[in-house]
Design a protein around this motif. Sequence first.
Motif, PDB file in Angstrom:
ATOM      1  N   ALA A   1      28.729  38.919  18.764  1.00  0.00           N
ATOM      2  CA  ALA A   1      27.523  38.291  18.206  1.00  0.00           C
ATOM      3  C   ALA A   1      26.622  39.336  17.550  1.00  0.00           C
ATOM      4  O   ALA A   1      26.029  39.088  16.491  1.00  0.00           O
ATOM      5  N   PHE A   2      26.525  40.499  18.162  1.00  0.00           N
ATOM      6  CA  PHE A   2      25.631  41.545  17.640  1.00  0.00           C
ATOM      7  C   PHE A   2      26.143  42.088  16.314  1.00  0.00           C
ATOM      8  O   PHE A   2      25.376  42.240  15.357  1.00  0.00           O
TER       9      PHE A   2
ATOM     10  N   ALA B   1      49.975  45.288  18.770  1.00  0.00           N
ATOM     11  CA  ALA B   1      49.275  45.560  17.518  1.00  0.00           C
ATOM     12  C   ALA B   1      47.778  45.393  17.744  1.00  0.00           C
ATOM     13  O   ALA B   1      47.342  44.632  18.618  1.00  0.00           O
ATOM     14  N   ILE B   2      47.010  46.113  16.971  1.00  0.00           N
ATOM     15  CA  ILE B   2      45.570  45.883  16.902  1.00  0.00           C
ATOM     16  C   ILE B   2      45.320  44.951  15.728  1.00  0.00           C
ATOM     17  O   ILE B   2      45.892  45.141  14.645  1.00  0.00           O
ATOM     18  N   GLY B   3      44.490  43.950  15.920  1.00  0.00           N
ATOM     19  CA  GLY B   3      44.246  43.022  14.823  1.00  0.00           C
ATOM     20  C   GLY B   3      43.148  42.038  15.145  1.00  0.00           C
ATOM     21  O   GLY B   3      42.489  42.110  16.185  1.00  0.00           O
ATOM     22  N   HIS B   4      42.954  41.093  14.238  1.00  0.00           N
ATOM     23  CA  HIS B   4      41.985  40.020  14.458  1.00  0.00           C
ATOM     24  C   HIS B   4      42.293  38.862  13.519  1.00  0.00           C
ATOM     25  O   HIS B   4      43.114  39.001  12.590  1.00  0.00           O
ATOM     26  N   ASP B   5      41.626  37.745  13.748  1.00  0.00           N
ATOM     27  CA  ASP B   5      41.924  36.528  13.003  1.00  0.00           C
ATOM     28  C   ASP B   5      40.953  36.267  11.857  1.00  0.00           C
ATOM     29  O   ASP B   5      40.946  35.177  11.280  1.00  0.00           O
ATOM     30  N   LEU B   6      40.137  37.261  11.492  1.00  0.00           N
ATOM     31  CA  LEU B   6      39.178  37.131  10.390  1.00  0.00           C
ATOM     32  C   LEU B   6      38.132  36.051  10.645  1.00  0.00           C
ATOM     33  O   LEU B   6      37.503  35.560   9.712  1.00  0.00           O
ATOM     34  N   ALA B   7      37.929  35.679  11.906  1.00  0.00           N
ATOM     35  CA  ALA B   7      36.969  34.619  12.215  1.00  0.00           C
ATOM     36  C   ALA B   7      35.566  34.967  11.723  1.00  0.00           C
ATOM     37  O   ALA B   7      34.811  34.080  11.314  1.00  0.00           O
ATOM     38  N   TYR B   8      35.219  36.229  11.782  1.00  0.00           N
ATOM     39  CA  TYR B   8      33.917  36.695  11.291  1.00  0.00           C
ATOM     40  C   TYR B   8      34.109  37.646  10.106  1.00  0.00           C
ATOM     41  O   TYR B   8      33.297  38.525   9.877  1.00  0.00           O
ATOM     42  N   LEU B   9      35.218  37.438   9.388  1.00  0.00           N
ATOM     43  CA  LEU B   9      35.569  38.231   8.216  1.00  0.00           C
ATOM     44  C   LEU B   9      35.527  39.718   8.568  1.00  0.00           C
ATOM     45  O   LEU B   9      36.115  40.129   9.560  1.00  0.00           O
ATOM     46  N   GLY B  10      34.813  40.527   7.805  1.00  0.00           N
ATOM     47  CA  GLY B  10      34.814  41.959   8.063  1.00  0.00           C
ATOM     48  C   GLY B  10      34.065  42.381   9.295  1.00  0.00           C
ATOM     49  O   GLY B  10      34.113  43.565   9.671  1.00  0.00           O
ATOM     50  N   ALA B  11      33.379  41.461   9.955  1.00  0.00           N
ATOM     51  CA  ALA B  11      32.631  41.780  11.176  1.00  0.00           C
ATOM     52  C   ALA B  11      33.381  41.365  12.436  1.00  0.00           C
ATOM     53  O   ALA B  11      32.818  41.396  13.526  1.00  0.00           O
ATOM     54  N   THR B  12      34.647  40.989  12.306  1.00  0.00           N
ATOM     55  CA  THR B  12      35.416  40.527  13.454  1.00  0.00           C
ATOM     56  C   THR B  12      35.871  41.708  14.312  1.00  0.00           C
ATOM     57  O   THR B  12      36.392  42.694  13.796  1.00  0.00           O
ATOM     58  N   LEU B  13      35.665  41.591  15.627  1.00  0.00           N
ATOM     59  CA  LEU B  13      36.106  42.652  16.531  1.00  0.00           C
ATOM     60  C   LEU B  13      37.627  42.791  16.511  1.00  0.00           C
ATOM     61  O   LEU B  13      38.359  41.793  16.441  1.00  0.00           O
ATOM     62  N   HIS B  14      38.103  44.020  16.605  1.00  0.00           N
ATOM     63  CA  HIS B  14      39.530  44.277  16.715  1.00  0.00           C
ATOM     64  C   HIS B  14      39.981  43.993  18.146  1.00  0.00           C
ATOM     65  O   HIS B  14      39.350  44.428  19.110  1.00  0.00           O
ATOM     66  N   ARG B  15      41.096  43.285  18.271  1.00  0.00           N
ATOM     67  CA  ARG B  15      41.651  42.903  19.572  1.00  0.00           C
ATOM     68  C   ARG B  15      43.048  43.493  19.749  1.00  0.00           C
ATOM     69  O   ARG B  15      43.682  43.933  18.787  1.00  0.00           O
TER      70      ARG B  15
ATOM     71  N   ASN C   1      21.390  51.999  16.521  1.00  0.00           N
ATOM     72  CA  ASN C   1      22.429  51.037  16.160  1.00  0.00           C
ATOM     73  C   ASN C   1      21.795  49.650  16.023  1.00  0.00           C
ATOM     74  O   ASN C   1      21.788  48.862  16.967  1.00  0.00           O
ATOM     75  N   PRO C   2      21.239  49.354  14.843  1.00  0.00           N
ATOM     76  CA  PRO C   2      20.644  48.037  14.632  1.00  0.00           C
ATOM     77  C   PRO C   2      21.714  46.958  14.611  1.00  0.00           C
ATOM     78  O   PRO C   2      22.917  47.263  14.522  1.00  0.00           O
ATOM     79  N   ARG C   3      21.292  45.707  14.680  1.00  0.00           N
ATOM     80  CA  ARG C   3      22.286  44.624  14.680  1.00  0.00           C
ATOM     81  C   ARG C   3      23.133  44.726  13.413  1.00  0.00           C
ATOM     82  O   ARG C   3      22.670  45.096  12.340  1.00  0.00           O
ATOM     83  N   GLY C   4      24.410  44.421  13.582  1.00  0.00           N
ATOM     84  CA  GLY C   4      25.407  44.706  12.564  1.00  0.00           C
ATOM     85  C   GLY C   4      26.303  45.853  12.984  1.00  0.00           C
ATOM     86  O   GLY C   4      27.409  46.017  12.459  1.00  0.00           O
TER      87      GLY C   4
END
Length: 672
Positions: free
Chosen positions: A486-487, A264-278, A476-479
Amino acid sequence: MNSEHETKRRGMTAEDLLRLRSVRDPHYAPDGTRVVFVEKSIDEEKQYRSHLSMWTEDGSVRPWTFGRWRDTKPRFSPTGEEIAFLSDRSGRAQLWRLPAHGGEARQLTFFKNGVRDYVWAPDGTFLIALTTIGDDETIADREEPEKKEAKPADPKPRVVERLYYKSDAAGFLDDKRPVLVRIDAATGKAEALTSREEEIGSFAMSPNGRTLAFVANRNEDPDTVFTRDIVLLDLESKAETNVTNGCGTFTSLAWSPDGTKLAAIGHDLAYLGATLHRLYVFEPERGTARVLTADWDVHLGDAMIGDMHADAKGPGPIWANDASGLYVTASERGRVNVFFIPLDGPVVPIIEGDFHVYGLAVHPNEQQAVAAISEPTVIGDLYAISFENGAKTRLTTVNEALENEVALADAEPFTYQSTDGSDIQGWIMKPPGLGEGEKAPLIVEIHGGPHAMYGLTFFHEFQLLVSHGYAVLFTNPRGSHGYGQAFVNAVRGDYGGMDYEDIMAGVDAAIRQFDFIDETRLGVTGGSYGGFMTNWIVGHTNRFKAAVTQRSISNWLSFSGVSDIGYFFTKWEVGCDMWEDAERLWHHSPLKYVKQMNTPLLILHSERDYRCPIEQAEQLFIALKQLGRETKFVRFPDANHDLSRTGNPMLRLERLRHIVEWFDRYLTKSLP
């Protein structure tokens, strides 16, 4: 682009939008000899149509379906004898079957509310489909043809009790709940498999056909808790097992060929909507879970922003036949490429280059793939890619006539330093035919999201602007995605801070590096977050001679209560709710700085935009008019937040014309 041949080509027009074709969603036959895919276009009635086409190993490409409807998501049956697909030819999107070697299509489902998605069972005897039903409906209720009312129905109030009650994509929610349904492939007989009131996402059948895995939000308050679990349903006993139990949010499920593992593709919401998909791999019988890309600082999936293939759904993870790993797409530095993620070992690039892979099918022998690829000067086509040597063979040429007729500008990459020394990536597009020593006005384009990415894909709007003599700068500014965790997280809590500095530093760097830019004639535009940033820029500098803000945010205080996602997005991105720190929200609101806005500002907004509701534009327009500023407000009826990408084609044309006319008026003085 400066050769005699190239200069004879004409520039891109707004009306060329109607000629653009997007090929997407390729899918191999089980024996690898054929590929079925979708071709999306706009017909002579200015309506979107999509049809199925077939590529065969002899190199031929043939249309497979016809008509004034939308056929999507074709999938070969496990035997390769049939193709299932979704079609709205009966009114709503339903599941249809078609002989794989030609013949008449047969409708398989007649659900009252249509079908959202489906999968074949491994033996081909049944399919699983996702539909919806209301409180007074069953899966036996059939779709009814549209009837013209003799008189308007009596008006009824809409009673709202949930926090999440509207969606930009669907409008006001109608209290219909998703239901997974088992459908007999021969008879069409349907059996409901789920009954909870829960949102259901991705689903996949196990190789033995006994277990259905699906994603669902099983929280007591799904409006405020955003984890989405993976649930296993035994199709015989109907017993359910929650595999993830609130540990993250997941999508794009895929069983391993032996049925022991579930990716599955997913993430742990560590950075909420900015969390990278793993990439996760679960072994349900052992109760184990692994994150295969935990140490790879890259976002999985397609984060590319564009106006051509935005609605093309790329593939989720694809297992190797020996279950040694998975093929995935990933977004990195303005490119979307394909990689192999082994269960044990380093990441391996498979399809790599300066382009955007927006569709993928891996051949059964895993020695090649068919990929849908777009580049700044290639609108988009299917290519066969060899895994052995990377050789790329073009299989379709659906836009060849237009590409040969129009002078297209390439996107030249450059990297610059922001005011704090951070490296930022950008691209410049030079107007074709610009003579030696000639200067061009510059338009800065800012993407939405903000957690998305500009990059190396075809963009009709950009090509239209360069055809009118404008240089186009996009960064592609930060965000932004593509540069690590981190970026992408750096913009949260700092809207209008270093992201603003990144964009303005890009303008300075482009002027220094490209001598064809006229620094006295600068324009800026963007949509959604890009609209927010356009508003912010004109409230903090008078450097731009004209600006166009689209589907923008101007006031976080009101946005938090009117947007479909505002009640959580505001806190996720700005950092607080209004009752916690109203002054902080006002500080980050462009409307606060309206008295400093002197740049002529065109405001474009859709009237059914529930993501950034039109009141955001109304507030800004009225304030500017009261202050006597140069502004114009264009409202697009019956359009939502996705107007520029998938909206009504005629309204898309009007939008483009307004943008060009505004910049022409203030940057070239070509209009009165």
